[in-house]
Design an enzyme around this catalytic site. Structure first.
Site, PDB file in Angstrom:
ATOM      1  N   ASP A  90       0.734  -1.149   0.116  1.00  0.00           N
ATOM      2  CA  ASP A  90       0.063   0.148   0.032  1.00  0.00           C
ATOM      3  C   ASP A  90       0.633   1.063   0.033  1.00  0.00           C
ATOM      4  O   ASP A  90       1.621   1.544   0.968  1.00  0.00           O
ATOM      5  CB  ASP A  90      -0.697  -0.075   1.290  1.00  0.00           C
ATOM      6  N   TYR A 138       3.014   9.613  -0.581  1.00  0.00           N
ATOM      7  CA  TYR A 138       4.372   9.018   0.244  1.00  0.00           C
ATOM      8  C   TYR A 138       5.516   9.376  -0.418  1.00  0.00           C
ATOM      9  O   TYR A 138       6.575   9.166   0.356  1.00  0.00           O
ATOM     10  CB  TYR A 138       4.016   7.554   0.463  1.00  0.00           C
ATOM     11  N   LEU A 177      -2.203  -0.864  13.742  1.00  0.00           N
ATOM     12  CA  LEU A 177      -1.454  -1.035  15.062  1.00  0.00           C
ATOM     13  C   LEU A 177      -1.498   0.335  16.124  1.00  0.00           C
ATOM     14  O   LEU A 177      -1.026   0.270  16.867  1.00  0.00           O
ATOM     15  CB  LEU A 177      -0.046  -1.262  14.991  1.00  0.00           C
ATOM     16  N   ILE A 229      -3.006  -3.145   6.733  1.00  0.00           N
ATOM     17  CA  ILE A 229      -1.428  -2.977   6.234  1.00  0.00           C
ATOM     18  C   ILE A 229      -0.627  -2.344   6.957  1.00  0.00           C
ATOM     19  O   ILE A 229      -0.136  -1.226   6.819  1.00  0.00           O
ATOM     20  CB  ILE A 229      -1.807  -1.948   4.835  1.00  0.00           C
ATOM     21  N   LYS A 271       2.625  -1.082   8.893  1.00  0.00           N
ATOM     22  CA  LYS A 271       3.755  -0.709   8.430  1.00  0.00           C
ATOM     23  C   LYS A 271       5.028  -0.992   9.526  1.00  0.00           C
ATOM     24  O   LYS A 271       4.866  -0.786  10.533  1.00  0.00           O
ATOM     25  CB  LYS A 271       3.581   0.732   8.151  1.00  0.00           C
ATOM     26  N   SER A 272       6.160  -1.249   8.892  1.00  0.00           N
ATOM     27  CA  SER A 272       7.488  -1.386   9.457  1.00  0.00           C
ATOM     28  C   SER A 272       8.525  -1.332   8.803  1.00  0.00           C
ATOM     29  O   SER A 272       8.632  -1.914   7.585  1.00  0.00           O
ATOM     30  CB  SER A 272       7.587  -2.622  10.556  1.00  0.00           C
ATOM     31  N   VAL A 273       9.791  -0.821   9.293  1.00  0.00           N
ATOM     32  CA  VAL A 273      11.018  -0.938   8.577  1.00  0.00           C
ATOM     33  C   VAL A 273      11.883  -1.796   9.089  1.00  0.00           C
ATOM     34  O   VAL A 273      13.190  -2.031   8.574  1.00  0.00           O
ATOM     35  CB  VAL A 273      11.537   0.567   8.234  1.00  0.00           C
ATOM     36  N   ARG A 289      10.300  -7.254  12.857  1.00  0.00           N
ATOM     37  CA  ARG A 289       8.842  -6.794  13.020  1.00  0.00           C
ATOM     38  C   ARG A 289       7.932  -7.068  11.691  1.00  0.00           C
ATOM     39  O   ARG A 289       6.939  -7.413  11.708  1.00  0.00           O
ATOM     40  CB  ARG A 289       8.638  -5.291  13.458  1.00  0.00           C
ATOM     41  N   ASN A 294       4.814  -9.241  11.898  1.00  0.00           N
ATOM     42  CA  ASN A 294       3.309  -8.961  11.553  1.00  0.00           C
ATOM     43  C   ASN A 294       2.722  -9.620  10.644  1.00  0.00           C
ATOM     44  O   ASN A 294       1.415  -9.701  10.590  1.00  0.00           O
ATOM     45  CB  ASN A 294       3.650  -7.394  11.017  1.00  0.00           C
TER      46      ASN A 294
HETATM   47  P1  NAD Z   1       0.565   1.477  11.971  1.00  0.00           P
HETATM   48  O1  NAD Z   1      -0.558   1.224  12.729  1.00  0.00           O
HETATM   49  O2  NAD Z   1       0.811   0.368  10.991  1.00  0.00           O
HETATM   50  O3  NAD Z   1       1.991   1.344  12.884  1.00  0.00           O
HETATM   51  C1  NAD Z   1       3.200   1.575  12.190  1.00  0.00           C
HETATM   52  C2  NAD Z   1       4.165   1.759  13.386  1.00  0.00           C
HETATM   53  O4  NAD Z   1       3.889   0.521  14.389  1.00  0.00           O
HETATM   54  C3  NAD Z   1       5.562   1.450  13.043  1.00  0.00           C
HETATM   55  O5  NAD Z   1       6.240   2.715  12.645  1.00  0.00           O
HETATM   56  C4  NAD Z   1       6.372   1.098  14.213  1.00  0.00           C
HETATM   57  O6  NAD Z   1       6.676   2.122  15.092  1.00  0.00           O
HETATM   58  C5  NAD Z   1       5.133   0.417  15.149  1.00  0.00           C
HETATM   59  N1  NAD Z   1       5.251  -1.235  14.877  1.00  0.00           N
HETATM   60  C6  NAD Z   1       5.167  -2.046  13.638  1.00  0.00           C
HETATM   61  N2  NAD Z   1       5.289  -3.247  13.865  1.00  0.00           N
HETATM   62  C7  NAD Z   1       5.546  -3.287  15.143  1.00  0.00           C
HETATM   63  C8  NAD Z   1       5.607  -4.431  15.931  1.00  0.00           C
HETATM   64  N3  NAD Z   1       5.748  -5.817  15.615  1.00  0.00           N
HETATM   65  N4  NAD Z   1       5.981  -4.188  17.274  1.00  0.00           N
HETATM   66  C9  NAD Z   1       6.067  -2.974  17.872  1.00  0.00           C
HETATM   67  N5  NAD Z   1       5.896  -1.787  17.218  1.00  0.00           N
HETATM   68  C10 NAD Z   1       5.591  -2.182  15.845  1.00  0.00           C
HETATM   69  O7  NAD Z   1       0.824   2.613  11.215  1.00  0.00           O
HETATM   70  P2  NAD Z   1       0.488   3.544   9.967  1.00  0.00           P
HETATM   71  O8  NAD Z   1       1.939   3.493   9.122  1.00  0.00           O
HETATM   72  O9  NAD Z   1       0.124   4.800  10.187  1.00  0.00           O
HETATM   73  O10 NAD Z   1      -0.527   2.662   9.071  1.00  0.00           O
HETATM   74  C11 NAD Z   1      -0.177   1.641   8.176  1.00  0.00           C
HETATM   75  C12 NAD Z   1      -0.450   1.919   6.974  1.00  0.00           C
HETATM   76  O11 NAD Z   1      -1.545   2.563   6.627  1.00  0.00           O
HETATM   77  C13 NAD Z   1       0.639   3.342   6.396  1.00  0.00           C
HETATM   78  O12 NAD Z   1       1.954   2.730   6.201  1.00  0.00           O
HETATM   79  C14 NAD Z   1      -0.149   3.536   5.160  1.00  0.00           C
HETATM   80  O13 NAD Z   1       0.105   2.514   4.013  1.00  0.00           O
HETATM   81  C15 NAD Z   1      -1.722   3.271   5.405  1.00  0.00           C
HETATM   82  N6  NAD Z   1      -2.266   4.740   5.811  1.00  0.00           N
HETATM   83  C16 NAD Z   1      -3.111   5.212   5.042  1.00  0.00           C
HETATM   84  C17 NAD Z   1      -3.748   6.419   5.493  1.00  0.00           C
HETATM   85  C18 NAD Z   1      -4.758   7.150   4.760  1.00  0.00           C
HETATM   86  O14 NAD Z   1      -5.169   8.163   4.979  1.00  0.00           O
HETATM   87  N7  NAD Z   1      -5.309   6.015   3.588  1.00  0.00           N
HETATM   88  C19 NAD Z   1      -3.217   7.098   6.665  1.00  0.00           C
HETATM   89  C20 NAD Z   1      -2.234   6.436   7.492  1.00  0.00           C
HETATM   90  C21 NAD Z   1      -1.709   5.298   6.934  1.00  0.00           C
END
Ligand code: NAD
Length: 276
Positions: A46, A51, A191, A230, A232-234, A238, A242
């Protein structure tokens, strides 16, 4: 490697229920992170024009050598490109950055209905769909009343509405509306952006009970609700963690405990008022 179930969208297209999000990942970092995700077994990615990592994402898809037919790529139209002609131009630019000749899912990122271009934008999406350049079209951050207005003026029901959704903002009303209208619910920030949700004692208790992590517990909650997720992590560990959420099941007691966390609090902008 985990087998990821798929959700059948309202036009018959199959979408993996769990994918990989790349918001706030720089273009070069997206190349690496998407590479790790594909290696771990993710097939759905996604991204979005906003982005600024469609190019890095596309490079990782190409470098993986995975058949295009096995991948599911979502991108989104940014707000400043709303309007019929502007949308067609922005879509061409996204495809070119991704290095693809079609996307699996194209989403309107935000409704920004008050600018008066949302319906024209969606009509361009219908053309992109008819031309086979997107396998499915949908929206993001639309409230039920936006979906109603769209339905009154256009013909293709959005396949997906991608909205903020996590245990602290569980969106029962939107999910019920989507279910009634055959629109798949996709959860962004599933998350809770890794903030206090993952430190919550109730999540910790359920996680302990199943011998999994808090993140896995929350993702499993989404899967059992029927949401597309969806995360996210880099971080490679993790990224693997996930996707490993298909070997356990939450019971009614766990689901009831997690349901108490819904405080109706958003982490992100309110689609009614935010002018991004
Ligand atoms: P998320 O809820 O996926 O959280 C990501 C964060 O959680 C990471 O940066 C990390 O700090 C932590 N994390 C990830 N895996 C972990 C693990 N196993 N243990 C502990 N911590 C962990 O947040 P997000 O990135 O805001 O949302 C996911 C995706 O949704 C985005 O990357 C994007 O693709 C999409 N998104 C879309 C919109 C929209 O307006 N359509 C807005 C925000 C995000």
């Amino acid at each position: 490697m985990s087998k990821i179930p798929s959700i059948t969208l309202n036009n018959g297209v199959e979408m993996p229920q769990l994918g990989f999000g790349v918001w706030q990942v720089a273009d070069d970092e997206a190349f690496t992170a998407v590479g790790h995700a594909l290696e771990a077994g993710y097939r759905s990615i996604d991204t979005a024009a906003a982005y600024e990592n469609e190019a890095g994402t596309g490079k990782a898809l190409a470098a993986s050598g995975i058949d295009r037919g096995e991948l599911f790529v979502t991108t989104k139209l940014w707000n400043s490109d709303q309007g019929y002609d502007a949308t067609l131009r922005a879509f061409d630019a996204s495809l070119s950055k991704l290095g693809l000749d079609y996307v699996d899912l194209y989403l309107i990122h935000w409704p920004i209905w008050w600018r008066g271009e949302t319906v024209n934008t969606y009509r361009a999406f219908e053309k992109i769909l008819a031309d086979g350049r997107a396998k499915a079209i949908g929206v993001s951050n639309f409230q039920p009343h936006h979906l109603e207005q769209l339905a009154a003026e256009t013909s293709v029901v959005p396949a997906v509405n991608q909205i903020e959704l996590h245990p602290q903002f569980a969106q029962a009303e939107a999910r019920a509306y989507h279910a009634q209208h055959n629109i798949a619910t996709e959860a962004w920030s599933p998350l809770g952006q890794g903030k206090d949700l993952l430190d919550d004692p109730k999540i910790a208790a359920v996680a302990r009970k199943h011998g999994v992590t808090p993140a896995q517990t929350v993702l499993r909650w989404h899967i059992q609700l029927g949401n597309i997720v969806i995360p996210k992590s880099v971080t490679p560990s993790r990224i693997k963690e996930n996707i490993d959420v298909f070997g356990f099941e939450l019971d009614d007691e766990d689901l009831a405990s997690i349901a108490t966390l819904d405080s109706g609090t958003r982490l992100g902008p309110d689609p009614e008022t935010s002018d991004l």
